[in-house]
Design an enzyme around this catalytic site. Structure first.
Site, PDB file in Angstrom:
ATOM      1  N   GLU A 181      -8.811  11.738  11.987  1.00 20.05           N
ATOM      2  CA  GLU A 181      -7.939  10.608  12.360  1.00 20.05           C
ATOM      3  C   GLU A 181      -7.088  10.935  13.579  1.00 20.05           C
ATOM      4  O   GLU A 181      -6.308  11.882  13.571  1.00 20.05           O
ATOM      5  CB  GLU A 181      -7.044  10.241  11.155  1.00 20.05           C
ATOM      6  CG  GLU A 181      -6.260   8.977  11.386  1.00 20.05           C
ATOM      7  CD  GLU A 181      -6.074   8.142  10.123  1.00 20.05           C
ATOM      8  OE1 GLU A 181      -6.548   8.542   9.047  1.00 20.05           O
ATOM      9  OE2 GLU A 181      -5.441   7.081  10.227  1.00 20.05           O
ATOM     10  N   GLU A 187      -7.398  -2.344   2.443  1.00 23.11           N
ATOM     11  CA  GLU A 187      -6.675  -1.111   2.760  1.00 23.11           C
ATOM     12  C   GLU A 187      -6.788  -0.818   4.269  1.00 23.11           C
ATOM     13  O   GLU A 187      -5.823  -0.405   4.913  1.00 23.11           O
ATOM     14  CB  GLU A 187      -7.361   0.008   1.966  1.00 23.11           C
ATOM     15  CG  GLU A 187      -6.449   1.117   1.524  1.00 23.11           C
ATOM     16  CD  GLU A 187      -7.236   2.172   0.755  1.00 23.11           C
ATOM     17  OE1 GLU A 187      -7.892   1.812  -0.253  1.00 23.11           O
ATOM     18  OE2 GLU A 187      -7.201   3.335   1.159  1.00 23.11           O
ATOM     19  N   LYS A 245       0.851  -1.200   0.000  1.00 23.83           N
ATOM     20  CA  LYS A 245       0.000   0.000   0.000  1.00 23.83           C
ATOM     21  C   LYS A 245       0.878   1.238   0.000  1.00 23.83           C
ATOM     22  O   LYS A 245       1.929   1.269   0.641  1.00 23.83           O
ATOM     23  CB  LYS A 245      -0.893  -0.006   1.242  1.00 23.83           C
ATOM     24  CG  LYS A 245      -1.691   1.268   1.408  1.00 23.83           C
ATOM     25  CD  LYS A 245      -2.579   1.266   2.632  1.00 23.83           C
ATOM     26  CE  LYS A 245      -3.173   2.667   2.796  1.00 23.83           C
ATOM     27  NZ  LYS A 245      -4.162   2.755   3.847  1.00 23.83           N
ATOM     28  N   GLU A 293     -11.247  11.476  -5.214  1.00 20.54           N
ATOM     29  CA  GLU A 293     -11.228  11.361  -3.742  1.00 20.54           C
ATOM     30  C   GLU A 293     -10.460  12.531  -3.105  1.00 20.54           C
ATOM     31  O   GLU A 293     -10.839  13.025  -2.043  1.00 20.54           O
ATOM     32  CB  GLU A 293     -10.611  10.020  -3.344  1.00 20.54           C
ATOM     33  CG  GLU A 293     -10.728   9.731  -1.865  1.00 20.54           C
ATOM     34  CD  GLU A 293     -10.249   8.323  -1.514  1.00 20.54           C
ATOM     35  OE1 GLU A 293     -10.654   7.350  -2.181  1.00 20.54           O
ATOM     36  OE2 GLU A 293      -9.440   8.217  -0.569  1.00 20.54           O
TER      37      GLU A 293
HETATM   38  C1  LIG Z   1      -4.344  10.771   3.266  1.00 19.32           C
HETATM   39  C2  LIG Z   1      -5.541  11.196   3.646  1.00 19.32           C
HETATM   40  O1  LIG Z   1      -6.453  10.414   4.273  1.00 19.32           O
HETATM   41  C3  LIG Z   1      -6.121   9.089   4.644  1.00 19.32           C
HETATM   42  C4  LIG Z   1      -6.433   8.125   3.589  1.00 19.32           C
HETATM   43  C5  LIG Z   1      -7.659   7.500   3.530  1.00 19.32           C
HETATM   44  C6  LIG Z   1      -8.004   6.596   2.365  1.00 19.32           C
HETATM   45  O2  LIG Z   1      -7.184   6.459   1.467  1.00 19.32           O
HETATM   46  O3  LIG Z   1      -9.106   6.048   2.320  1.00 19.32           O
HETATM   47  C7  LIG Z   1      -8.596   7.673   4.560  1.00 19.32           C
HETATM   48  C8  LIG Z   1      -8.281   8.395   5.649  1.00 19.32           C
HETATM   49  C9  LIG Z   1      -6.908   8.822   5.903  1.00 19.32           C
HETATM   50  O4  LIG Z   1      -6.253   7.816   6.609  1.00 19.32           O
HETATM   51  C10 LIG Z   1      -5.949  12.622   3.489  1.00 19.32           C
HETATM   52  O5  LIG Z   1      -7.031  12.992   3.940  1.00 19.32           O
HETATM   53  O6  LIG Z   1      -5.183  13.407   2.916  1.00 19.32           O
END
Ligand SMILES: C=C(O[C@@H]1C=C(C(=O)O)C=C[C@H]1O)C(=O)O
Length: 451
Positions: free
Chosen positions: A247, A295, A202, A435
């Site tokens: 988080e 993930e 990952k 995203e």
């Molecule tokens: C890296 C980020 O978020 C992270 C990545 C995520 C994912 O890929 O699903 C979810 C939450 C966070 O752990 C961010 O918000 O920039």
């Protein structure tokens, strides 16, 4: 002037601040850590510690322990966050030139469990009195800022409704940061190739966009809006770094440590027009997806593995839950640990951070391979983005989130926003780009920028 830190903590009347902690966010230069109506706001700066490099957490830990060792602390409230408190933000990368910092404010106002307090901190010899602390609160709340008009408090409605928040301020615009969208998607495709080739499992890739605001950035207003709208998140403000993170890297209270691990994201706009109820849609697409679950498992495993040596007992949900935020849903897991004595002491927040950062949620797995690939593919100094941000007190309590869904205020008119995504074998560059836009949304809305 002595070099001994002296602090006095006195209760405040909670009734006089019905808006909760956000009603104390009245200056652009406040230090802030807030969730729902609770948290800490710091004013002024007594001193700070700066560091760069791989030892930044442990150096900060030594500085803090040294500072509080001799401190004369008078605390009439005795809760986590009373007595001396430092706010901090750390660079994501051990190779970044970005300066990690702990800042000791002159005054802290805190609210927790329906109780409020103020702590005055000083290095000088004058006696600290309750009347003096209350006068200091009054002064910080009403005095204009050196470079501002001090009007942030006037007419501000800390109970902002979502409708007010989403109104378009209008004049700001966006430009891309280190990479264009096309080049960032190419980086994601290259990352997927490396995963397919078996080099790692990952990888988290981030990008930046730059907001230009001709009318200027109102940091206090940004913090108030984030706190009003992202009530499940921790709203942070440390020296120009602002945001609302969902988080929690590590929260320490006495001997108990807690973390909230996220991985797996779904844009709530994707649910518009689908037949299911929104939550049923989230359950089906997020909790029901092999890719998202995988993930998430990687992120949980990496955290629990790193926390285990510091813990006597640990538990986490057997199944992730769906965390609903105004912009996205996440797969989330809470982990709780009872801390063990290490060489006769409960480990400090910064010692734990030193072991936990960077987690797979923001870097990848294996960490070293992912870290090297991030440097190669992102063409970005993440600065404090995805680094730990939070506070700590003299008793060893603290809360340290991961600086996500945030931005750095670079000057009066310029704000750099950051967002990233976990990349696994099945990732599609276009979906990952979309995203990032969902993750930029909290800050864009708080800045009044429509996209
Ligand atoms: C890296 C980020 O978020 C992270 C990545 C995520 C994912 O890929 O699903 C979810 C939450 C966070 O752990 C961010 O918000 O920039």
């Amino acid at each position: 002037m002595t070099s001994t830190l002296r602090t006095l903590t006195v209760p405040l009347d909670v009734e006089s601040s019905p808006g909760g902690l956000p009603s104390f966010l009245v200056r652009d230069d406040v230090l802030c850590w807030s969730r729902r109506e609770a948290g800490l706001v710091g004013y002024g700066e007594l001193t700070r510690f700066n560091a760069t490099g791989p030892e930044r957490f442990l150096e900060a830990d030594i500085w803090w322990r040294h500072l509080i060792l001799e401190a004369e602390i008078t605390d009439h409230v005795e809760l986590p966050g009373t007595g001396p408190v430092a706010f901090g933000s750390f660079a994501f990368s051990k190779t970044s030139p970005h300066v990690s910092r702990l800042i000791l404010p002159e005054l802290v106002v805190g609210i927790r469990d329906g109780r409020a307090w103020a702590t005055q901190l000083t290095f000088d010899d004058r006696p600290l009195t309750e009347a003096g602390v209350l006068a200091s609160v009054e002064r910080w709340l009403t005095e204009p800022e050196p470079n501002g008009d001090g009007s942030a408090a006037e007419g501000s409605d800390v109970g902002l409704s979502p409708e007010v928040v989403s109104q378009d301020g209008g004049s700001g615009h966006l430009s891309h940061g280190s990479l264009s969208e096309a080049n960032w998607m190419k980086a994601v495709a290259d990352g997927v190739e490396e995963i397919r080739a078996g080099k790692l499992e990952k990888l988290v890739l981030a990008r930046d966009v730059v907001a230009t605001l001709p009318d200027g950035v109102n940091a206090a207003e940004v913090l108030r809006q984030l706190a009003a709208r992202y009530r499940e998140c921790w709203t942070y403000g440390v020296d120009g770094l602002v945001g609302a993170t969902p988080e929690m890297l590590i929260q320490v209270e006495g001997r108990t440590a807690q973390a909230r691990v996220l991985a797996g994201t779904l844009d709530r706009r994707d649910a518009e027009g689908v037949d299911d109820s929104p939550m049923a849609y989230a359950e089906r697409v997020l909790a029901g997806s092999e890719k998202q679950r995988h993930e998430h498992e990687i992120a949980i495993d990496s955290l629990t593995r790193q926390l285990a040596p510091f813990s006597e007992a640990m538990n986490s949900h057997s199944e992730p839950f769906i965390l609903e935020l105004p912009n996205v849903w996440h797969l989330a897991s809470d982990v709780k640990a009872e801390l063990a004595d290490i060489e006769g002491h409960v480990p400090t927040c910064l010692a734990l951070i030193n072991a936990l950062h960077p987690t797979a949620a923001v870097c990848g797995t294996p960490t070293l391979v992912a870290g090297a690939l991030i440097r190669k593919l992102e063409h970005l100094d993440r600065g404090p983005y995805a680094g730990p941000v939070g506070w700590l007190d003299a008793a060893g309590n603290g809360e340290w989130g991961i600086a996500l869904r945030g931005a750095v205020i670079e000057d009066a008119n310029t704000v750099r926003l950051y967002a990233g995504c976990g990349i696994v074998e099945g990732s599609q560059p276009e979906a990952e780009l979309a995203e990032t836009w969902a993750k930029f949304r909290p800050m864009l809305e708080a800045l009044g920028i429509k996209r």
